[in-house]
Design a protein around this motif. Structure first.
Motif, short mmCIF file in Angstrom:
data_model
loop_
_atom_site.label_atom_id
_atom_site.label_comp_id
_atom_site.label_asym_id
_atom_site.label_seq_id
_atom_site.Cartn_x
_atom_site.Cartn_y
_atom_site.Cartn_z
N THR A 32 0.67 -1.12 -0.13
CA THR A 32 0.04 -0.13 -0.17
C THR A 32 0.59 1.20 -0.03
N GLU A 33 2.06 1.43 0.84
CA GLU A 33 2.84 2.35 0.77
C GLU A 33 3.34 2.64 -0.21
N SER A 34 3.87 1.46 -1.16
CA SER A 34 4.67 1.53 -2.51
C SER A 34 3.78 2.13 -3.47
N SER A 35 2.29 1.72 -3.42
CA SER A 35 1.27 2.25 -4.15
C SER A 35 1.04 3.54 -4.03
N THR A 36 1.02 4.09 -2.89
CA THR A 36 0.71 5.76 -2.55
C THR A 36 1.96 6.35 -2.96
N THR A 37 3.20 5.93 -2.60
CA THR A 37 4.46 6.59 -3.42
C THR A 37 4.14 6.68 -4.71
N THR A 38 3.92 5.62 -5.34
CA THR A 38 3.97 5.74 -6.89
C THR A 38 2.93 6.73 -7.45
N LEU A 39 1.77 6.83 -6.83
CA LEU A 39 0.82 7.58 -7.05
C LEU A 39 1.13 9.00 -6.90
N PHE A 40 1.70 9.20 -5.62
CA PHE A 40 2.19 10.61 -5.42
C PHE A 40 3.17 11.18 -6.47
N ARG A 41 4.40 10.43 -6.58
CA ARG A 41 5.51 10.97 -7.62
C ARG A 41 4.58 11.07 -9.02
N ALA A 42 3.64 10.15 -9.41
CA ALA A 42 2.95 10.45 -10.64
C ALA A 42 2.14 11.88 -10.57
N LYS A 43 1.64 11.94 -9.68
CA LYS A 43 0.74 13.33 -9.38
C LYS A 43 1.64 14.53 -9.23
N VAL A 44 2.59 14.44 -8.70
CA VAL A 44 3.58 15.68 -8.77
C VAL A 44 4.29 16.01 -10.09
N SER A 45 4.37 14.94 -10.83
CA SER A 45 4.85 14.82 -12.19
C SER A 45 3.62 15.56 -13.14
N GLY A 46 2.57 15.10 -12.87
CA GLY A 46 1.48 15.77 -13.50
C GLY A 46 1.10 17.07 -13.46
N MET A 47 1.38 17.38 -12.03
CA MET A 47 1.02 18.96 -11.77
C MET A 47 1.93 19.93 -12.30
N LYS A 48 2.91 19.25 -12.54
CA LYS A 48 4.05 20.19 -13.03
C LYS A 48 3.78 20.63 -14.65
N GLU A 49 2.83 19.82 -15.20
CA GLU A 49 2.64 19.97 -16.86
C GLU A 49 1.12 20.67 -16.39
N TRP A 50 0.39 20.75 -15.27
CA TRP A 50 -1.16 21.06 -15.49
C TRP A 50 -1.02 22.65 -15.82
N LYS A 51 -1.75 23.03 -16.53
CA LYS A 51 -2.21 24.36 -17.03
C LYS A 51 -3.50 24.67 -16.33
N PRO A 52 -3.88 25.16 -15.47
CA PRO A 52 -5.32 25.50 -15.05
C PRO A 52 -6.03 26.61 -15.97
N LEU A 53 -7.33 26.31 -16.10
CA LEU A 53 -7.97 27.26 -16.79
C LEU A 53 -8.34 28.70 -16.10
N ASN A 54 -8.29 28.47 -14.88
CA ASN A 54 -8.61 29.69 -14.07
C ASN A 54 -7.43 29.52 -12.92
N PRO A 55 -6.87 30.89 -12.56
CA PRO A 55 -5.65 30.71 -11.80
C PRO A 55 -6.10 30.28 -10.18
N PRO A 56 -5.28 29.32 -9.71
CA PRO A 56 -5.48 28.84 -8.40
C PRO A 56 -5.42 30.05 -7.49
N SER A 57 -5.88 29.84 -6.39
CA SER A 57 -5.72 30.96 -5.18
C SER A 57 -4.47 30.77 -4.41
N ASN A 58 -4.04 31.59 -4.06
CA ASN A 58 -2.61 31.68 -3.05
C ASN A 58 -2.78 30.75 -2.11
N ARG A 59 -3.78 30.49 -1.29
CA ARG A 59 -4.06 29.43 -0.33
C ARG A 59 -4.06 28.39 -0.83
N ASP A 60 -4.58 28.07 -2.02
CA ASP A 60 -4.56 26.53 -2.87
C ASP A 60 -3.01 26.13 -2.96
N ARG A 61 -2.32 27.40 -3.61
CA ARG A 61 -0.95 27.00 -3.92
C ARG A 61 -0.02 26.72 -2.66
#
Length: 395
Positions: A32-61
């Motif tokens: 489970t821990e390995s699966s969570t780590t894998t998902l976490f790394r994939a999500k971090v990589s995906g968020m680097k490429e994410w281009k939001p339609l509307n700008p995220p708020s400061n607190r969300d960042r």
């Protein structure tokens, strides 16, 4: 065939003799821990490429940054000394306080929370087409603390359902100042392009809320007035039947002036609120108030003074209006700096001076600053009319 079967029996045993072992709890947890780590790394990589339609708020960042930092590095240090705090920029201090708010959260829990928060933000802010030039957002991206000149101008939004919670008195408003300064530096062309892409229901000012007090409370009134006026102006612009380019050129200075006024009110409200809190601690004691003078100075007074003094510093992307606000808030930075120096010797002396200085200068904070803000709006309106005339003339 018999020889092959014998060899297989020698190495693997017969099916009847060797049955799969029942997985243990430890192996399940590791998987489970390995699966969570894998998902976490994939999500971090995906968020680097994410281009939001509307700008995220400061607190969300900041929320994404804090969860990412907690997942990668664990708990933040419990306390920084005065020298370390003074070496930090306002943005670095905001990120540190956001990270510190996650103390006690296990790293695997932080990973899971980060994944959930990423999914929520992608639903809330949407995903822009590949051709749209907006800023990216994510834990690792937020860790850099940098924003591009187009998307970062609206990244100062401070509204969201996610709040930065902390056991300390870290002021939310001061954490939003760096990105608000970037928003105030938005140039006319960028502002016009953003407004032309914005739906009336997704207005930037409509997402904001008071940062120094709970919305609807009396102490939040100064911020509420600014946000209401700015929101009404933006709604009129977005629904106006006139030529949008000419109208946006006229409103752009007012928009930036209102952001600068919001910055000033955040500092003043934080100053008065922290002075009141210091007085309560002096008279009632830290046990009854729930916070010590040491924590108040570390989490509020020192960051407040540093933030105010930073506004007037020369910076290539610092808006002129922000620098003017910095000059107007110089007395605030002096009060915080002198109080902090006295507190290094005796904390009670620093707290008494802080409360006394704020009380003695009440006229400046409650009269001069508000009336100066009203005058600034009129100046912004006059400058906006000039820009509108220039745009109509096609000069």
């Amino acid at each position: 065939t018999h020889r092959t079967a014998a060899v297989a029996s020698h190495y693997y045993g017969s099916v009847n003799q060797r049955r799969p072992n029942k997985p243990t709890t430890t192996s399940i947890n590791m998987a489970t821990e390995s699966s969570t780590t894998t998902l976490f790394r994939a999500k971090v990589s995906g968020m680097k490429e994410w281009k939001p339609l509307n700008p995220p708020s400061n607190r969300d960042r900041l929320e994404l940054y804090a969860l990412h930092k907690q997942a990668v590095s664990g708990d933040a240090p419990a306390r920084l000394n005065t020298a370390q705090q003074q070496q930090q920029s306002v943005g670095e201090r905001a990120k540190f306080n956001a990270w510190k708010s996650k103390r006690g959260l296990k790293q695997d829990e932080a990973m899971t929370a980060y994944i959930t928060e990423c999914d929520r933000q992608m639903r809330v802010y949407g995903t822009a087409a590949a051709s749209v030039d907006t800023s990216t957002s994510g834990g690792a991206a937020a860790d850099s603390g940098k924003n591009n000149s187009t998307g970062a101008t609206t990244a100062a939004s401070a509204s969201s359902s996610t709040r930065i919670s902390s056991t300390s008195t870290m002021p939310r408003g001061i954490a939003a100042i760096p990105l608000l300064c970037v928003a105030a530096a938005e140039n006319k062309d960028t502002y016009s392009a953003r407004m032309l892409r914005t739906n009336p229901s997704e207005s930037w000012w409509g997402k904001q809320e008071p940062l120094c007090a709970e919305p609807g409370s009396a102490f939040a009134l100064p911020e509420t007035i600014v946000l209401h006026v700015a929101n009404q102006v933006e709604h009129v612009i977005l629904g106006a039947p006139l030529e949008p380019k000419n109208l946006l050129a006229a409103v752009w200075p007012v928009h930036n002036v209102l952001i600068c006024i919001w910055i000033a009110f955040i500092h003043v409200c934080t100053l008065i609120g922290s002075a009141v809190l210091a007085s309560k601690i002096i008279f009632l004691g830290k046990k009854r108030v729930g916070i010590s003078l040491e924590d108040l100075f570390q989490d509020t007074v020192v960051p407040l003074g540093t933030s105010a003094s930073t506004l007037s510093k020369s910076h290539p992307r610092q808006a002129t209006g922000v620098r003017v606000i910095g000059l107007a808030l110089m007395p605030l930075s002096w009060i915080c700096k002198i109080s902090a120096n006295l507190a290094d010797g005796t904390i009670a002396v620093g707290a008494i001076f802080y409360a006394w200085a704020v009380m003695m200068s009440w006229f400046y904070w409650l009269s001069v600053i508000p009336w100066s803000a009203v005058g600034a709006v009129w100046v912004g309106a006059v400058v906006g009319i000039c820009f509108g005339i220039i745009e109509i003339a096609g000069v």
